[in-house]
Structures are given as C-alpha cells and as structure tokens.
Design a protein around this motif. Structure first.
Motif, short mmCIF file in Angstrom:
data_model
loop_
_atom_site.label_atom_id
_atom_site.label_comp_id
_atom_site.label_asym_id
_atom_site.label_seq_id
_atom_site.Cartn_x
_atom_site.Cartn_y
_atom_site.Cartn_z
N LEU A 26 0.69 -0.73 -0.17
CA LEU A 26 0.19 -0.53 0.06
C LEU A 26 1.09 1.29 0.07
O LEU A 26 0.35 2.44 -0.47
CB LEU A 26 -1.07 -0.05 1.75
CG LEU A 26 -1.57 1.17 1.68
CD1 LEU A 26 -2.59 1.47 0.19
CD2 LEU A 26 -2.24 1.22 2.22
N LEU A 27 2.15 1.39 0.62
CA LEU A 27 3.07 2.10 0.80
C LEU A 27 3.31 3.54 -0.58
O LEU A 27 3.55 4.27 0.06
CB LEU A 27 3.77 2.06 2.33
CG LEU A 27 3.37 2.31 3.22
CD1 LEU A 27 4.38 1.86 3.75
CD2 LEU A 27 2.09 3.56 3.58
N PRO A 28 3.75 2.44 -1.35
CA PRO A 28 4.19 2.88 -2.90
C PRO A 28 2.94 3.66 -3.22
O PRO A 28 2.97 4.99 -4.16
CB PRO A 28 4.71 1.44 -3.89
CG PRO A 28 4.89 0.49 -2.76
CD PRO A 28 4.25 1.05 -2.08
N LEU A 29 2.07 2.73 -3.33
CA LEU A 29 0.81 3.55 -3.96
C LEU A 29 0.77 4.92 -3.41
O LEU A 29 -0.30 5.87 -3.92
CB LEU A 29 -0.52 2.89 -3.41
CG LEU A 29 -0.18 1.80 -4.14
CD1 LEU A 29 -1.78 0.36 -4.35
CD2 LEU A 29 -0.39 1.58 -5.98
N LEU A 30 0.83 4.51 -1.70
CA LEU A 30 0.26 6.09 -1.19
C LEU A 30 1.47 7.26 -1.47
O LEU A 30 1.29 8.53 -1.56
CB LEU A 30 0.53 6.38 0.16
CG LEU A 30 -0.31 6.99 1.72
CD1 LEU A 30 -1.31 7.87 1.31
CD2 LEU A 30 0.23 6.52 2.63
N HIS A 31 2.74 6.51 -1.38
CA HIS A 31 3.83 7.36 -1.99
C HIS A 31 3.43 8.59 -3.24
O HIS A 31 3.87 9.64 -3.42
CB HIS A 31 4.90 6.79 -1.88
CG HIS A 31 6.60 7.54 -1.90
ND1 HIS A 31 6.78 7.35 -0.65
CD2 HIS A 31 6.78 7.76 -2.66
CE1 HIS A 31 7.89 8.21 -1.05
NE2 HIS A 31 8.02 9.08 -2.06
N ARG A 32 3.20 7.27 -4.31
CA ARG A 32 3.19 8.10 -5.40
C ARG A 32 1.78 8.86 -5.04
O ARG A 32 2.11 10.25 -6.24
CB ARG A 32 2.32 6.76 -6.35
CG ARG A 32 1.80 7.49 -7.99
CD ARG A 32 2.86 7.26 -8.82
NE ARG A 32 1.92 7.38 -9.96
CZ ARG A 32 2.91 8.24 -10.79
NH1 ARG A 32 4.15 7.63 -10.91
NH2 ARG A 32 2.88 8.00 -12.13
N ALA A 33 0.57 9.29 -4.73
CA ALA A 33 -0.39 9.57 -4.30
C ALA A 33 0.43 11.23 -3.81
O ALA A 33 -1.05 12.48 -4.22
CB ALA A 33 -2.25 9.43 -3.50
N LEU A 34 0.73 11.15 -2.53
CA LEU A 34 1.06 12.47 -1.99
C LEU A 34 1.79 12.87 -2.58
O LEU A 34 2.67 13.96 -3.09
CB LEU A 34 1.69 11.83 -0.75
CG LEU A 34 1.65 11.90 -0.06
CD1 LEU A 34 2.15 10.77 1.04
CD2 LEU A 34 0.38 12.61 0.62
N HIS A 35 3.32 12.61 -3.85
CA HIS A 35 3.70 12.83 -4.93
C HIS A 35 3.43 14.18 -5.50
O HIS A 35 4.44 15.33 -6.17
CB HIS A 35 5.17 11.81 -5.08
CG HIS A 35 6.16 12.72 -6.34
ND1 HIS A 35 6.84 13.38 -5.57
CD2 HIS A 35 6.30 12.54 -7.84
CE1 HIS A 35 7.24 13.64 -6.59
NE2 HIS A 35 7.10 13.08 -8.10
N TRP A 47 10.97 3.88 0.63
CA TRP A 47 9.28 4.37 0.56
C TRP A 47 9.10 4.66 1.92
O TRP A 47 10.19 4.86 3.06
CB TRP A 47 8.42 3.06 0.65
CG TRP A 47 8.80 2.20 -0.53
CD1 TRP A 47 9.15 0.71 -1.29
CD2 TRP A 47 8.49 2.79 -2.33
NE1 TRP A 47 9.52 0.90 -2.21
CE2 TRP A 47 8.50 2.10 -2.75
CE3 TRP A 47 7.74 3.33 -2.25
CZ2 TRP A 47 8.48 1.95 -4.44
CZ3 TRP A 47 7.48 4.10 -3.76
CH2 TRP A 47 7.47 3.27 -4.91
N MET A 48 8.15 5.16 2.61
CA MET A 48 7.88 5.27 4.23
C MET A 48 7.75 4.01 5.17
O MET A 48 6.76 4.18 6.25
CB MET A 48 6.29 5.99 3.83
CG MET A 48 6.49 7.09 3.41
SD MET A 48 4.98 8.61 2.82
CE MET A 48 4.13 7.56 2.12
N PHE A 49 8.05 3.19 4.78
CA PHE A 49 8.45 1.97 5.90
C PHE A 49 10.26 1.63 6.11
O PHE A 49 11.29 2.13 4.93
CB PHE A 49 7.38 0.80 5.74
CG PHE A 49 7.54 -0.12 4.53
CD1 PHE A 49 8.96 -0.43 4.63
CD2 PHE A 49 7.61 0.44 3.20
CE1 PHE A 49 9.03 -1.46 3.43
CE2 PHE A 49 7.79 -0.17 1.99
CZ PHE A 49 8.45 -1.30 1.97
#
Length: 147
Positions: A26-35, A47-49
């Motif tokens: 999930l975190l790469p998807l969240l990272h992409r959305a925030l970017h 990534w954020m972990f």
C-alpha cells in the motif's frame, strides 16, 4: 511496523509475514499519490517504512529451512505466506521504477528479487502487456435491460 521489523494486520496482533505485502504494498501507492499532490518532503530513494527491517524479518524469521515462507517462527510454511512474503520482500527491495529506480538489498545480491507492481502483484512488464492487450479490445456493448 513493529519492532520485529514486520507488519501486523491489526493493533495488538502479532507480526504476520503476509502483511509484508498487504501493508508494504500500500505504501508505494500512498507515496505516489502524495508525490503527485506536491509533497516535496517525500524521500526519492525510500518508501515510507523501514525497508531493511522488513527484509530482515522476512529473511530471518519467515524462511523454512526446507523451503517456503511462513507467517511467523513456529508456524508451518504454506503457498499463501510464501507468495505474499516474497511479494513484500520485492516491494521492500525496490523503490520507484523506470528512470527512478533505487534498490535496497539486505545481504548479498543473491537475495534480490525482481520488482513487482504493488496493485497487481506481478512484474511491471506484465502489467504493461495486459494493459496494452485490453486497450486494443473493443468496448463491450451493454445489453438492453428491458428485454
């Protein structure tokens, strides 16, 4: 992420190897959305972990000595946990893609897995082929529901 280095499914539950993919994917998807949203404070290499800690958990705690991966030490190996532990390990090893690819490999290069797509859990090149295949197909016509 727990101090063991892995993820658990809910608060107050033990770490489980399959969440290596279900949470870390999930975190790469969240990272992409925030970017895309313009968050300049995001890392462009991680990534954020804690990618190394997750790899250590999988490599040290989830491997069965006769093959396969497991939920946690003391549990039996199975195909489900083998699949999702390997998928989580791949997510933890690869940041980004294309021109922006940063690898974080714990141990030697023999531990490296191929990258996977965090939504489809298959290689990115297979995702691209599938998209191109379905893009070429005609859009199905809706049947009249009054018949």
């Amino acid at each position: 992420m727990r101090f063991e280095g892995g993820f658990q499914g809910r608060c107050n539950k033990l770490v489980d190897g399959c969440y290596s993919f279900w949470q870390a994917g999930l975190l790469p998807l969240l990272h992409r959305a925030l970017h895309i949203d313009g968050k300049d404070s995001l890392s462009m290499t991680h990534w954020m972990f804690h990618q190394e800690a997750l790899q250590e958990y999988i490599l040290l705690c989830c491997q069965n000595s006769t093959g396969g991966l497991l939920d946690k030490p003391g549990k039996s190996r199975d195909f489900y946990h083998t699949c999702y532990c390997l998928s989580g390990l791949s997510v933890a090893q690869h940041f980004g893609g294309g021109d922006l690819l940063h690898k974080v490999i714990v141990g030697d290069e023999n531990n490296r897995l191929e990258p996977i797509h965090p939504v489809y859990n298959i290689g990115p090149e297979n995702v691209a082929r599938a998209i191109m295949h379905f893009f070429k197909l005609p859009v199905p016509q809706m049947k009249n529901s009054s018949n």
